[in-house]
Write a protein that holds these residues in place. Structure first.
Motif, PDB file in Angstrom:
ATOM      1  N   ASN A   1       0.768  -1.260  -0.122  1.00 41.28           N
ATOM      2  CA  ASN A   1       0.006  -0.129   0.025  1.00 41.28           C
ATOM      3  C   ASN A   1       0.773   1.209   0.217  1.00 41.28           C
ATOM      4  OD1 ASN A   1      -1.573   2.341   1.348  1.00 41.28           O
ATOM      5  ND2 ASN A   1      -3.224   0.837   0.898  1.00 41.28           N
ATOM      6  N   VAL A   2       0.666   2.039  -0.877  1.00 42.98           N
ATOM      7  CA  VAL A   2       1.477   3.317  -1.243  1.00 42.98           C
ATOM      8  C   VAL A   2       0.573   4.544  -1.143  1.00 42.98           C
ATOM      9  CG1 VAL A   2       2.976   4.631  -2.789  1.00 42.98           C
ATOM     10  CG2 VAL A   2       3.327   1.972  -2.467  1.00 42.98           C
TER      11      VAL A   2
ATOM     12  N   SER B   1      -0.932   8.769 -10.537  1.00 46.29           N
ATOM     13  CA  SER B   1      -0.589   7.520 -10.049  1.00 46.29           C
ATOM     14  C   SER B   1      -1.119   6.527 -10.550  1.00 46.29           C
ATOM     15  CB  SER B   1      -0.752   7.787  -8.582  1.00 46.29           C
ATOM     16  OG  SER B   1       0.018   8.537  -7.958  1.00 46.29           O
TER      17      SER B   1
ATOM     18  N   ILE C   1      -2.835   1.970  -3.759  1.00 42.23           N
ATOM     19  CA  ILE C   1      -2.354   3.457  -3.775  1.00 42.23           C
ATOM     20  C   ILE C   1      -3.488   4.185  -3.186  1.00 42.23           C
ATOM     21  CG2 ILE C   1      -0.629   3.415  -5.569  1.00 42.23           C
ATOM     22  CD1 ILE C   1      -2.521   4.701  -7.254  1.00 42.23           C
TER      23      ILE C   1
ATOM     24  N   GLY D   1       4.518   7.498  -0.006  1.00 40.52           N
ATOM     25  CA  GLY D   1       5.653   6.627   0.107  1.00 40.52           C
ATOM     26  C   GLY D   1       4.579   5.387   0.510  1.00 40.52           C
ATOM     27  N   ILE D   2       5.593   4.233   0.739  1.00 38.87           N
ATOM     28  CA  ILE D   2       4.904   3.059   1.420  1.00 38.87           C
ATOM     29  C   ILE D   2       4.439   3.154   2.570  1.00 38.87           C
ATOM     30  CG2 ILE D   2       5.563   0.886   1.997  1.00 38.87           C
ATOM     31  CD1 ILE D   2       7.916   0.614  -0.205  1.00 38.87           C
ATOM     32  N   ASN D   3       3.211   2.774   2.797  1.00 35.47           N
ATOM     33  CA  ASN D   3       2.344   3.074   3.995  1.00 35.47           C
ATOM     34  C   ASN D   3       2.622   1.796   4.885  1.00 35.47           C
ATOM     35  OD1 ASN D   3      -0.568   2.562   5.306  1.00 35.47           O
ATOM     36  ND2 ASN D   3       0.091   4.525   5.464  1.00 35.47           N
TER      37      ASN D   3
END
Length: 133
Positions: free
Chosen positions: A7-8, A16, A49, A57-59
């Motif tokens: 997840n980002v 995106s 996303i 960023g990466i969550n």
């Protein structure tokens, strides 16, 4: 067969979605104003996303089970890994109904482990990602 979940957090969902659709050569399987998800087979990943993450960023990362037996196996691994586990149980998040637990690795990276039971018309709640205390 389990699937890796990534997840980002993004600022611009439209740009995106265009970028990742081209990168993956596939359209999202879920597309909302604030969220998109690709269920890819090659590589086997649930890539999402969202504008809802707060930061870019990466969550978080995760392991998505496809059966109750797989979920039990993954939950057993969480126990063996050690650390605090947050059990959300049955929940609605990311336009899906799921059963899930969370754990953080030694560096504080959040890992979501879950089994999805179906879609939801609403996003649901946001769990604050971050180290599980």
């Amino acid at each position: 067969m389990k699937r890796l979940h990534v997840n980002v957090g993004v600022k611009d969902i439209t740009r995106s979605v265009e970028f990742y659709s081209r990168l993956f050569a596939a359209e999202p399987t879920v597309l909302k104003d604030d969220y998109a998800k690709w269920m890819l087979e090659e590589p086997r990943v649930n890539f999402a996303i969202s504008r809802r993450c707060g930061e870019v960023g990466i969550n978080h990362l995760g392991i998505q089970a496809e059966t109750e037996d797989e979920l039990g196996e993954v939950y057993s691994r969480l126990e063996q890994a050690g650390g605090s586990i947050l059990d959300e149980g049955e929940t609605t998040c990311c336009y899906a109904r799921s059963t899930k637990r969370w754990i953080s690795d030694p560096q504080g990276v959040s890992w979501e482990t879950f089994l999805t039971h179906g879609d939801s018309a609403t996003y649901g709640h946001d769990l604050q990602s971050g180290p599980m205390k």
